[in-house]
Design a protein around this motif. Structure first.
Motif, short mmCIF file in Angstrom:
data_model
loop_
_atom_site.label_atom_id
_atom_site.label_comp_id
_atom_site.label_asym_id
_atom_site.label_seq_id
_atom_site.Cartn_x
_atom_site.Cartn_y
_atom_site.Cartn_z
N THR A 2 36.63 46.22 46.17
CA THR A 2 37.52 47.22 45.61
C THR A 2 37.38 48.51 46.40
O THR A 2 36.30 49.07 46.51
CB THR A 2 37.19 47.49 44.13
N ALA A 135 49.09 49.20 30.60
CA ALA A 135 48.44 47.88 30.49
C ALA A 135 49.20 47.02 29.49
O ALA A 135 48.72 46.73 28.39
CB ALA A 135 46.99 48.05 30.08
N ARG A 150 52.34 45.73 44.63
CA ARG A 150 51.23 45.95 43.72
C ARG A 150 51.71 46.73 42.49
O ARG A 150 52.80 47.29 42.47
CB ARG A 150 50.12 46.76 44.40
N LEU A 153 47.46 50.17 37.37
CA LEU A 153 47.28 50.29 35.93
C LEU A 153 46.86 51.72 35.57
O LEU A 153 45.91 52.27 36.14
CB LEU A 153 46.22 49.30 35.44
N THR A 155 45.01 54.11 33.48
CA THR A 155 43.78 53.83 32.76
C THR A 155 43.32 54.92 31.80
O THR A 155 42.17 54.89 31.34
CB THR A 155 42.65 53.54 33.77
N PHE A 173 43.60 45.80 29.39
CA PHE A 173 43.61 45.87 30.84
C PHE A 173 43.24 44.52 31.46
O PHE A 173 43.76 44.16 32.52
CB PHE A 173 42.68 46.98 31.32
N ALA A 177 45.74 42.58 33.87
CA ALA A 177 45.27 42.17 35.19
C ALA A 177 45.47 40.67 35.40
O ALA A 177 45.88 40.23 36.49
CB ALA A 177 43.79 42.52 35.35
N GLU A 178 45.21 39.90 34.38
CA GLU A 178 45.41 38.45 34.48
C GLU A 178 46.88 38.13 34.69
O GLU A 178 47.23 37.22 35.45
CB GLU A 178 44.87 37.77 33.23
N LEU A 187 46.56 44.48 42.62
CA LEU A 187 46.20 45.31 41.47
C LEU A 187 45.38 46.53 41.88
O LEU A 187 44.31 46.41 42.45
CB LEU A 187 45.39 44.48 40.47
N ALA A 189 44.25 50.64 40.20
CA ALA A 189 44.05 51.30 38.91
C ALA A 189 43.69 52.76 39.14
O ALA A 189 43.12 53.11 40.17
CB ALA A 189 42.95 50.61 38.10
N ILE A 205 37.62 43.58 35.35
CA ILE A 205 39.02 43.45 35.75
C ILE A 205 39.12 42.55 36.98
O ILE A 205 38.66 42.91 38.07
CB ILE A 205 39.62 44.83 36.05
N LEU A 208 40.77 43.38 41.24
CA LEU A 208 40.98 44.83 41.43
C LEU A 208 40.81 45.19 42.91
O LEU A 208 39.72 45.08 43.47
CB LEU A 208 39.98 45.61 40.57
#
Length: 238
Positions: A2, A135, A150, A153, A155, A173, A177-178, A187, A189, A205, A208
């Motif tokens: 990430t 989310a 992309r 999210l 947050t 979240f 994400a799923e 993804l 955030a 998550i 990410l």
């Protein structure tokens, strides 16, 4: 892995509060890269109360990591500046003109046609596109239908709920994400992620790719120093 993209808006806010060029926005961005950040984020607004449009051009010439420009594509000179600078990524955020900070994601169902046009325009220019969303799996799925690469999210609700019940705060979240992975979206955030809540978010998550962090990171740097703070955030993402 990430990536950490440092939002340097607050550096520009400090500079603008006094006039002149201290702190120097470009130098801080270069230092963030030197200290380990894998990206730089800016969010120019029409009133240029923090990042100025000229900052965007200056940064694009010098930074070596991924450059992410976020903002409302319908306000001010945003579209013009993005298409002229061609950053690695543009993040579309529906913030109101008078908003202090971003406070909601796109309704990707209601604004589907508009977002499709915007995504096509930026992708045709060779820019990766991310859409800022809440989310909500419905919004995530509709975002995928725009052709975006992309989503990011939003947050804030996670950060607010984390101190009292982190499992409850992160649950929507994880679902979002799923859904993003299911429909083939990358993804990202961001918003109010901090040293307190970042590691738990990262651990839970799936998929990410990137977090964009500004306010909390710059505030922490007042105490810990910029280099040390960036390293502390990077450790939360390991």
């Amino acid at each position: 892995m990430t990536k950490l993209s440092v939002n340097i808006n607050k550096i520009a806010t400090l500079r603008n509060s006094r006039g002149g060029d201290v702190p120097n926005v470009l130098q801080v961005a270069l230092d963030c890269e030197k200290f380990g950040a894998q990206g730089i984020t800016v969010h120019p607004r029409p009133d240029e109360r923090h990042i100025r449009y000229q900052d965007v051009f200056d940064l694009k010439e010098k930074i070596c990591t991924e450059f992410n420009i976020e903002g409302n594509p319908t306000e001010g000179r945003f579209e013009e500046v993005v298409l002229k600078t061609v950053p690695a990524q543009v993040t579309l955020v529906p913030d109101a003109l008078n908003a202090i900070t971003s406070n909601a994601g796109w309704d990707t169902v209601r604004h589907q046609a508009q977002l499709k046009e915007l995504v096509k325009k930026y992708k045709n220019a060779g820019i990766r596109v991310s859409i800022f969303v809440d989310a909500d799996p419905i919004m995530v799925e509709a975002a995928a239908e725009t052709g975006t690469d992309r989503i990011e999210l939003y947050t804030e609700s996670y950060a607010k709920g984390y101190p009292s019940d982190r499992e409850k705060a992160i649950a929507p979240f994880v679902v979002a994400a799923e859904k993003a992975l299911e429909v083939g979206l990358g993804l990202n955030a961001g918003h109010d992620l901090s040293l307190e809540n970042l590691a738990y978010f990262k651990q839970n998550i799936p998929g990410l790719l990137e977090v964009s962090i500004g306010h909390a990171l710059i505030a922490d740097a007042l105490y810990y120093g910029l280099e040390n703070t960036i390293q502390m955030y990077l450790r939360q993402l390991q």
